[in-house]
Design an enzyme around this catalytic site. Sequence first.
Site, PDB file in Angstrom:
ATOM      1  N   ASP A   1      -2.783  21.243  19.172  1.00 25.30           N
ATOM      2  CA  ASP A   1      -2.830  21.289  20.632  1.00 25.30           C
ATOM      3  C   ASP A   1      -2.840  22.728  21.138  1.00 25.30           C
ATOM      4  O   ASP A   1      -2.771  23.679  20.348  1.00 25.30           O
ATOM      5  CB  ASP A   1      -1.653  20.506  21.239  1.00 25.30           C
ATOM      6  CG  ASP A   1      -0.302  20.930  20.665  1.00 25.30           C
ATOM      7  OD1 ASP A   1      -0.193  22.058  20.140  1.00 25.30           O
ATOM      8  OD2 ASP A   1       0.656  20.132  20.739  1.00 25.30           O
TER       9      ASP A   1
ATOM     10  N   ASN B   1      11.117  12.735  24.012  1.00 25.19           N
ATOM     11  CA  ASN B   1      10.674  11.448  24.562  1.00 25.19           C
ATOM     12  C   ASN B   1       9.739  10.699  23.611  1.00 25.19           C
ATOM     13  O   ASN B   1       9.129   9.710  23.991  1.00 25.19           O
ATOM     14  CB  ASN B   1      10.009  11.642  25.929  1.00 25.19           C
ATOM     15  CG  ASN B   1       8.735  12.486  25.858  1.00 25.19           C
ATOM     16  OD1 ASN B   1       8.327  12.925  24.775  1.00 25.19           O
ATOM     17  ND2 ASN B   1       8.115  12.727  27.003  1.00 25.19           N
TER      18      ASN B   1
ATOM     19  N   HIS C   1       7.033  12.044  22.065  1.00 29.51           N
ATOM     20  CA  HIS C   1       5.631  12.467  22.032  1.00 29.51           C
ATOM     21  C   HIS C   1       5.317  13.254  20.765  1.00 29.51           C
ATOM     22  O   HIS C   1       6.189  13.861  20.147  1.00 29.51           O
ATOM     23  CB  HIS C   1       5.263  13.281  23.280  1.00 29.51           C
ATOM     24  CG  HIS C   1       5.761  14.704  23.265  1.00 29.51           C
ATOM     25  ND1 HIS C   1       6.860  15.131  23.978  1.00 29.51           N
ATOM     26  CD2 HIS C   1       5.293  15.808  22.633  1.00 29.51           C
ATOM     27  CE1 HIS C   1       7.040  16.419  23.791  1.00 29.51           C
ATOM     28  NE2 HIS C   1       6.108  16.859  22.964  1.00 29.51           N
TER      29      HIS C   1
ATOM     30  N   GLU D   1       1.851  12.041  25.370  1.00 29.46           N
ATOM     31  CA  GLU D   1       3.089  11.646  26.020  1.00 29.46           C
ATOM     32  C   GLU D   1       3.218  10.117  26.052  1.00 29.46           C
ATOM     33  O   GLU D   1       2.239   9.398  25.808  1.00 29.46           O
ATOM     34  CB  GLU D   1       3.112  12.196  27.452  1.00 29.46           C
ATOM     35  CG  GLU D   1       3.069  13.709  27.561  1.00 29.46           C
ATOM     36  CD  GLU D   1       4.435  14.354  27.389  1.00 29.46           C
ATOM     37  OE1 GLU D   1       5.401  13.631  27.057  1.00 29.46           O
ATOM     38  OE2 GLU D   1       4.542  15.577  27.598  1.00 29.46           O
TER      39      GLU D   1
END
Length: 250
Positions: A67, A134, A136, A141
């Site tokens: 990323d 969370n 991800h 996400e």
Amino acid sequence: MQIHLVKDYNAMSACAFDIIANTLRQKSSPVISLTTGATPAGLFKLLVKAINAGDIDISNTVFLNIDEYVGNQRDVYTVHTFMFERLYNQLTQKPKYFDMFNAGTLNKDYEILRYKHILDTYPRDIQLMGLGTNGHIGACEPGTPFDASAFCAEHKASTIESTMKLYNITREQAPTHMFTLGFREIMAADRPLLIVSGTSKADAVRRLLEEPINESCPASFLRNHPNFTLILDEEAASQLRKETLEWATR
């Protein structure tokens, strides 16, 4: 799925290093796609040390990344900055080729297509990833469809806060979007390698391993990959049930 439960952060880094180093030594033209941030920092130190000592030859290696933030390419938080400061600028030998998303591109659609072509050109032996609090992976996400291909993602609040803390920047300075590989590209790697450390990730680990595969915990989808490898330390595993720990370590 293969799980390595280790004592602490240093042991996690060493375990990940061993897996990547073995691939670099055994493959004639290895392709390793990396991730950045606090979790892989120790791994990067081990890689630099081994490469510069001549223990690993990377002259025919390709390095990629999962990323990249959208912003000025040379800002403190970018993958570009991390990779050059923690790897490329420290090496006494250079890889055959390296690439990553262009953080400052003016044409996001073109950049995604360009990078997907790079991925097609260089099939990955390993896709290294960290785990968000969370759940991800990359910038996929919660709520990201499991059939998603590479795209430009908008960060959730928890991800923005993690970036602010890691790089000591303000909310105004923090990036809000990120280029990322989607699940299609992540699962196309021969071995997805997820490394996790610390109590802040414990709930995400529990959801990853003990709850049904669901888009609310993106990392859970990795369980569908036959070569998925998970390295976690004792703190990251602290919320797992006894039965899960026994299964993971047998």
